[in-house]
Design an enzyme around this catalytic site. Structure first.
Site, short mmCIF file in Angstrom:
data_model
loop_
_atom_site.label_atom_id
_atom_site.label_comp_id
_atom_site.label_asym_id
_atom_site.label_seq_id
_atom_site.Cartn_x
_atom_site.Cartn_y
_atom_site.Cartn_z
N CYS A 74 0.84 -1.20 0.00
CA CYS A 74 0.00 0.00 0.00
C CYS A 74 0.87 1.26 0.00
O CYS A 74 1.68 1.45 0.91
CB CYS A 74 -0.93 0.02 1.22
SG CYS A 74 -1.84 1.59 1.35
N CYS A 77 0.35 3.59 3.33
CA CYS A 77 0.72 3.18 4.68
C CYS A 77 2.12 3.73 4.98
O CYS A 77 2.94 3.86 4.08
CB CYS A 77 0.71 1.65 4.79
SG CYS A 77 -0.93 0.95 5.10
N ASN A 179 -13.37 10.38 -2.78
CA ASN A 179 -14.10 9.29 -3.43
C ASN A 179 -13.94 8.10 -2.51
O ASN A 179 -12.81 7.72 -2.19
CB ASN A 179 -13.48 8.93 -4.78
CG ASN A 179 -13.47 10.11 -5.74
OD1 ASN A 179 -14.34 10.96 -5.70
ND2 ASN A 179 -12.47 10.16 -6.61
N HIS A 190 -6.85 2.44 1.09
CA HIS A 190 -6.40 3.23 2.25
C HIS A 190 -7.21 4.54 2.32
O HIS A 190 -7.37 5.21 1.30
CB HIS A 190 -4.91 3.54 2.11
CG HIS A 190 -4.28 4.03 3.37
ND1 HIS A 190 -3.40 3.29 4.10
CD2 HIS A 190 -4.46 5.18 4.05
CE1 HIS A 190 -3.03 3.98 5.18
NE2 HIS A 190 -3.67 5.14 5.16
N HIS A 192 -8.35 7.95 2.11
CA HIS A 192 -7.69 9.16 1.60
C HIS A 192 -8.65 9.97 0.75
O HIS A 192 -9.67 9.45 0.28
CB HIS A 192 -6.45 8.80 0.77
CG HIS A 192 -6.76 8.20 -0.57
ND1 HIS A 192 -7.21 6.90 -0.73
CD2 HIS A 192 -6.73 8.73 -1.82
CE1 HIS A 192 -7.40 6.65 -2.02
NE2 HIS A 192 -7.14 7.75 -2.71
N GLN A 194 -8.60 13.72 -1.99
CA GLN A 194 -7.73 14.44 -2.93
C GLN A 194 -8.05 15.92 -2.91
O GLN A 194 -9.13 16.33 -2.48
CB GLN A 194 -7.93 13.91 -4.35
CG GLN A 194 -7.59 12.44 -4.51
CD GLN A 194 -7.72 12.00 -5.96
OE1 GLN A 194 -7.01 12.48 -6.83
NE2 GLN A 194 -8.63 11.10 -6.22
ZN ZN Z 1 -2.53 1.52 3.54
#
Ligand code: ZN
Length: 362
Positions: A74, A77, A179, A190, A192, A194
């Protein structure tokens, strides 16, 4: 009146992209990946559709972007070794970095003026800024599950990024968004969001501002202040109403799940909120997201879209639009002929039904 915004720790990744860590005790390590340097000249362009005046961003390099990496790979991470992730640190609370596969490049050369040579073919370099905002180092977390102080930090991070990007004169519009869910097209699980700093005003923002200016010319009042007062007076679509924040299903909701969140006091953007208002907004925002996830047996795919304007803008009222393409437990809404071909939405649910369904799970 407004509050103090956090100061990030700043660093550079292996390919010279900027990374910022917020509210951290952790040192930023060295990114040891052998990434190729970014091209000196922007690779993205913006063309204007001569029929509609809309802008289209052309970003062919994005075809190479990361697509569902295995969990141990990922890129969001933390990795203290600086070998396998975008974030060379032992841990972090919130991290912001320039997108490795941006839709708009950050200019490393002087910003070229919009070409006026031909009114039918107007193209310019796609300069701007595309950032990834990692809400938390917890790979399996979500915004809805952030603790109070962490969600408040996120409001402040968005505010800090908004202030910095709106201070750039090549950026016309700052758009913070999330999104969430593979159904929306998310390729990294993960948690997140934007941020896009566009070099032009988007069609939707132009429409909102035009309508607000028309309303002011006709009624001598602010459209969003009037709209908020009308929703509160009516009450049928209001979901949450606190001292500083109101969340409601809009009168003409386009999506099968849609909620708008406004601060009760008219501000243009997140930087103008007081401490109490920012705390309250973070709480109401998560309350709505938790209701979203309680609607069906699985987490709801959604898009969270923040509307913010420069402090001296003639029109504009800070608000969040949250919506989902899920229309039932096992069905998604697709943007078909009327929506994609004409931008005329057909909603299978009335806004009053949507409000009743959400109220039942609040
Ligand atoms: Zn991650």
């Amino acid at each position: 009146m407004s509050r103090v915004l956090p100061t990030p720790v700043r660093g550079r990744l292996a390919d010279d992209r900027e990374i910022l860590l917020f509210d951290t005790d952790t040192e930023l390590g060295v990114d040891r990946r052998g990434l190729p340097l970014r091209p000196a000249l922007p690779t993205t362009t913006v063309r204007r559709d001569p029929r509609t005046g809309d802008h289209v961003i052309l970003a062919p390099a994005r075809q190479e972007r990361t697509y569902f990496p295995p969990r141990q790979m990922c890129p969001l991470c933390p990795d203290p070794e600086g070998l396998s992730s975008e974030i060379p640190a032992a841990d972090y609370r919130v991290a912001v970095l320039e997108n490795r596969f941006p839709s708009l490049d950050t200019p490393q050369v002087p910003y070229p003026a919009d070409s006026q040579e031909n009114s039918l073919r107007r193209e310019r370099t796609g300069t701007g800024r595309c950032e990834v905002v990692c809400f938390s180092s917890d790979h399996d977390g979500s915004f809805a599950e952030l603790p109070d102080d962490h969600a408040r930090l996120m409001i402040d991070v968005w505010a800090q990024r908004t202030a910095e990007l709106y201070s750039r004169d090549d950026i016309a519009e700052v758009f913070c968004f999330e999104n969430r869910g593979t159904e929306i097209g998310v390729t990294l699980p993960h948690p997140h969001g934007q941020i896009y700093g566009y070099p032009f005003r988007t069609r939707r923002t132009r429409a909102l501002l035009r309508t607000a200016a028309e309303y002011r010319a006709e009624h001598g009042a602010d459209l969003f202040e009037a709209l908020l007062a009308a929703e509160i007076a009516d009450g049928t679509r209001v979901l949450v109403r606190t001292a500083h924040t109101t969340a409601f299903v809009p009168y003409a909701a386009r999506w099968p799940v849609e909620v708008h969140i406004l601060p009760n006091r008219h501000v243009r953007n997140l930087t103008e909120l007081t401490d109490d208002e920012a705390d309250d907004l973070a709480r109401v925002y998560r309350t709505v997201l938790r209701a979203f996830d309680a609607l069906y047996a699985r987490p709801l795919p959604y898009i969270a879209s923040w509307h913010q304007y420069r402090a001296d803008a003639a029109e504009g009222y800070l608000h969040a639009e949250l919506f989902s393409i899920r229309r039932s437990a096992d069905k998604l809404k697709f943007l078909a002929g009327s929506e994609s071909g004409r931008d005329a939405f057909v909603n299978d649910k009335t806004p009053e039904t949507i409000a009743a369904e959400l109220r039942a799970v609040l």
